[in-house]
Design a protein around this motif. Structure first.
Motif, mmCIF file in Angstrom:
data_model
loop_
_atom_site.group_PDB
_atom_site.id
_atom_site.type_symbol
_atom_site.label_atom_id
_atom_site.label_comp_id
_atom_site.label_asym_id
_atom_site.label_seq_id
_atom_site.Cartn_x
_atom_site.Cartn_y
_atom_site.Cartn_z
ATOM 1 N N TYR B 32 0.876 -1.182 0.000
ATOM 2 C CA TYR B 32 0.000 0.000 0.000
ATOM 3 C C TYR B 32 0.904 1.219 0.000
ATOM 4 O O TYR B 32 1.817 1.320 0.831
ATOM 5 C CB TYR B 32 -0.901 -0.041 1.238
ATOM 6 C CG TYR B 32 -1.715 1.205 1.463
ATOM 7 C CD1 TYR B 32 -1.434 2.046 2.541
ATOM 8 C CD2 TYR B 32 -2.788 1.543 0.638
ATOM 9 C CE1 TYR B 32 -2.178 3.187 2.776
ATOM 10 C CE2 TYR B 32 -3.537 2.683 0.867
ATOM 11 C CZ TYR B 32 -3.232 3.501 1.938
ATOM 12 O OH TYR B 32 -3.979 4.619 2.173
ATOM 13 N N TYR B 36 0.971 11.863 0.692
ATOM 14 C CA TYR B 36 0.391 12.875 1.568
ATOM 15 C C TYR B 36 0.909 14.254 1.175
ATOM 16 O O TYR B 36 2.042 14.410 0.729
ATOM 17 C CB TYR B 36 0.764 12.590 3.035
ATOM 18 C CG TYR B 36 -0.011 11.449 3.660
ATOM 19 C CD1 TYR B 36 0.424 10.139 3.508
ATOM 20 C CD2 TYR B 36 -1.161 11.688 4.397
ATOM 21 C CE1 TYR B 36 -0.278 9.082 4.082
ATOM 22 C CE2 TYR B 36 -1.868 10.640 4.972
ATOM 23 C CZ TYR B 36 -1.420 9.345 4.805
ATOM 24 O OH TYR B 36 -2.125 8.304 5.381
ATOM 25 N N LEU B 46 -4.067 13.011 3.266
ATOM 26 C CA LEU B 46 -4.000 11.961 2.251
ATOM 27 C C LEU B 46 -4.450 12.511 0.905
ATOM 28 O O LEU B 46 -5.529 13.080 0.774
ATOM 29 C CB LEU B 46 -4.885 10.787 2.668
ATOM 30 C CG LEU B 46 -4.927 9.601 1.719
ATOM 31 C CD1 LEU B 46 -3.554 8.953 1.607
ATOM 32 C CD2 LEU B 46 -5.952 8.585 2.197
ATOM 33 N N ARG B 93 3.359 0.789 3.328
ATOM 34 C CA ARG B 93 2.903 0.012 4.478
ATOM 35 C C ARG B 93 2.979 -1.462 4.107
ATOM 36 O O ARG B 93 2.706 -1.834 2.962
ATOM 37 C CB ARG B 93 1.466 0.399 4.838
ATOM 38 C CG ARG B 93 0.959 -0.172 6.160
ATOM 39 C CD ARG B 93 -0.491 0.216 6.396
ATOM 40 N NE ARG B 93 -1.385 -0.390 5.436
ATOM 41 C CZ ARG B 93 -2.654 -0.050 5.281
ATOM 42 N NH1 ARG B 93 -3.171 0.913 6.025
ATOM 43 N NH2 ARG B 93 -3.412 -0.653 4.401
ATOM 44 N N SER B 96 -1.335 -5.856 4.318
ATOM 45 C CA SER B 96 -2.571 -5.803 5.110
ATOM 46 C C SER B 96 -2.436 -4.950 6.365
ATOM 47 O O SER B 96 -3.216 -5.117 7.296
ATOM 48 C CB SER B 96 -3.015 -7.220 5.504
ATOM 49 O OG SER B 96 -3.212 -7.991 4.351
ATOM 50 N N GLY B 97 -1.461 -4.076 6.378
ATOM 51 C CA GLY B 97 -1.336 -3.161 7.507
ATOM 52 C C GLY B 97 -1.091 -3.845 8.832
ATOM 53 O O GLY B 97 -1.432 -3.304 9.881
ATOM 54 N N ASN B 98 -0.478 -5.018 8.805
ATOM 55 C CA ASN B 98 -0.381 -5.785 10.039
ATOM 56 C C ASN B 98 0.606 -5.230 11.054
ATOM 57 O O ASN B 98 0.635 -5.687 12.194
ATOM 58 C CB ASN B 98 -0.062 -7.260 9.731
ATOM 59 C CG ASN B 98 1.195 -7.420 8.915
ATOM 60 O OD1 ASN B 98 1.871 -6.441 8.613
ATOM 61 N ND2 ASN B 98 1.526 -8.643 8.558
ATOM 62 N N THR B 99 1.409 -4.231 10.635
ATOM 63 C CA THR B 99 2.272 -3.573 11.627
ATOM 64 C C THR B 99 1.702 -2.212 12.009
ATOM 65 O O THR B 99 2.171 -1.594 12.941
ATOM 66 C CB THR B 99 3.693 -3.357 11.089
ATOM 67 O OG1 THR B 99 3.639 -2.399 10.034
ATOM 68 C CG2 THR B 99 4.305 -4.659 10.599
ATOM 69 N N GLY B 100 0.719 -1.758 11.249
ATOM 70 C CA GLY B 100 0.101 -0.467 11.523
ATOM 71 C C GLY B 100 0.875 0.720 10.996
ATOM 72 O O GLY B 100 0.303 1.765 10.730
ATOM 73 N N LYS B 101 2.179 0.579 10.858
ATOM 74 C CA LYS B 101 2.980 1.761 10.599
ATOM 75 C C LYS B 101 3.131 2.066 9.113
ATOM 76 O O LYS B 101 3.259 1.175 8.276
ATOM 77 C CB LYS B 101 4.362 1.641 11.244
ATOM 78 C CG LYS B 101 5.262 0.595 10.644
ATOM 79 C CD LYS B 101 6.614 0.629 11.365
ATOM 80 C CE LYS B 101 7.537 -0.444 10.856
ATOM 81 N NZ LYS B 101 8.836 -0.406 11.581
ATOM 82 N N LEU B 102 3.107 3.362 8.839
ATOM 83 C CA LEU B 102 3.496 3.866 7.540
ATOM 84 C C LEU B 102 4.971 4.241 7.609
ATOM 85 O O LEU B 102 5.413 4.825 8.591
ATOM 86 C CB LEU B 102 2.684 5.110 7.177
ATOM 87 C CG LEU B 102 1.211 4.905 6.796
ATOM 88 C CD1 LEU B 102 0.498 6.242 6.725
ATOM 89 C CD2 LEU B 102 1.092 4.154 5.489
ATOM 90 N N PHE B 104 7.655 6.548 5.826
ATOM 91 C CA PHE B 104 7.605 7.723 4.975
ATOM 92 C C PHE B 104 8.943 8.001 4.296
ATOM 93 O O PHE B 104 10.016 7.746 4.852
ATOM 94 C CB PHE B 104 7.221 8.956 5.809
ATOM 95 C CG PHE B 104 5.778 9.020 6.173
ATOM 96 C CD1 PHE B 104 5.298 8.393 7.313
ATOM 97 C CD2 PHE B 104 4.879 9.722 5.382
ATOM 98 C CE1 PHE B 104 3.962 8.446 7.656
ATOM 99 C CE2 PHE B 104 3.533 9.788 5.718
ATOM 100 C CZ PHE B 104 3.075 9.145 6.854
#
Lengths: 112, 114
Positions: B32, B36, B46, B93, B96-102, B104
Motif C-alpha cells: 500500500y 500525503y 492523504l 505500508r 494488510s497493515g499488520n504492523t500499523g505503521k506507515l 515515509f
C-alpha cells in the motif's frame, strides 16, 4: 465530519519534565497511530493502538508511552524529556489497520 | 530494507507545468503506497494511494505511476498551481497493515511559481 483533533497545539517544557499529548480520532475509527516529525528526520512511527491495546511501537525508548481509552481517544506520554524530543507529534486514525490513515494537525512540543 | 527513498528534496515548477516526485523501496512486503500533502502548520493530508496490482491511478490532476518490477512509484501533478506549493511525502505500508505503521519518504518541498 470532524477530523482528528489534537491538543494542545503547542507545549513548552524543560528538560526532565513529562509531557502528555492528547488525540481524538475521527468518529468510527478504532485505530490510533502516533508519529514524530522532527526537523530533518521526517515522519517516524511511534505507536499504534487498536481496541485499547498497544499493537506495535517504533524504535523509540520506553519513556515514550501511551494508551487508548474506551472511547478510542488516545494520549501520548513522554517522560524525562530531552532536548531532541522537540518535534511535531502527529496523531492519525483509521477505521481499522487496513484502511487509510488520516492525520491531525499535531502538537508542537518544544523542550527548553 | 524498511526505507522509502524520495527524490528530489525540493522542486520548483512554473504554473501550468508538470511536477514529478519519485520514490523507491526495497521491501517487497509493502502493498500500500499513499501520498500525503502537508502545508505549513498543518498535518499531512492523504492525497492519493495505490496498491501494487495496478500500474496507474488518477484523481483529478494527481496521478500515481507504479512500477512493481523496479520497486518505484511516482506522483505526477499536472497543470501545477501555486496552491499546490506544499511538502509531499510518499509512504509505504506492509501487507494488510499488520504492523500499523506507515514508512515515509523524506519529503519533497514543491514550489509552484506564478
Amino acid at each position: 465530519e470532524a477530523g482528528v483533533t489534537q491538543s494542545p497545539t503547542h507545549l513548552i517544557k524543560t528538560r526532565g519534565q513529562q509531557a502528555t499529548l492528547r488525540c481524538s480520532p475521527i468518529s468510527g475509527h478504532t485505530s490510533v497511530y502516533w508519529y514524530q516529525q522532527a526537523l530533518g528526520l521526517g515522519l517516524q512511527f511511534l505507536l499504534w493502538y487498536d481496541e485499547g491495546e498497544e499493537r506495535n511501537r517504533g524504535n523509540f525508548p520506553p519513556r515514550f508511552s501511551g494508551r487508548q481509552f474506551p472511547n478510542y481517544s488516545s494520549e501520548l506520554n513522554v517522560n524525562a524529556l530531552e532536548l531532541e524530543d522537540s518535534a511535531l507529534y502527529l496523531c492519525a486514525s483509521s477505521q481499522d489497520h487496513n484502511q487509510p490513515q488520516h492525520f491531525g494537525d499535531g502538537t508542537r512540543l518544544s523542550i527548553l | 530494507q524498511q526505507q522509502v527513498k524520495q527524490s528530489p528534496q525540493s522542486l520548483i515548477v512554473q504554473k501550468g507545468g508538470i511536477s514529478i516526485i519519485n520514490c523507491a523501496y526495497e521491501n517487497t512486503a509493502f502493498d500500500y503506497f499513499p501520498w500525503y500533502q502537508q502545508f505549513p502548520g498543518k498535518g499531512p493530508a492523504l492525497l492519493i494511494a495505490i496498491r501494487p496490482d495496478v500500474s496507474e491511478k488518477k484523481e483529478g490532476r494527481f496521478t500515481i505511476s507504479f512500477n512493481k518490477s523496479a520497486k518505484q512509484f511516482s506522483l505526477h501533478i499536472m497543470d501545477s498551481q501555486p496552491g499546490d506549493s506544499a511538502t509531499y511525502f510518499c509512504a509505504a505500508r506492509t501487507r494488510s497493515g499488520n504492523t500499523g505503521k506507515l514508512i515515509f519518504g523524506q519529503g519533497t518541498t514543491l514550489q509552484v511559481k506564478p
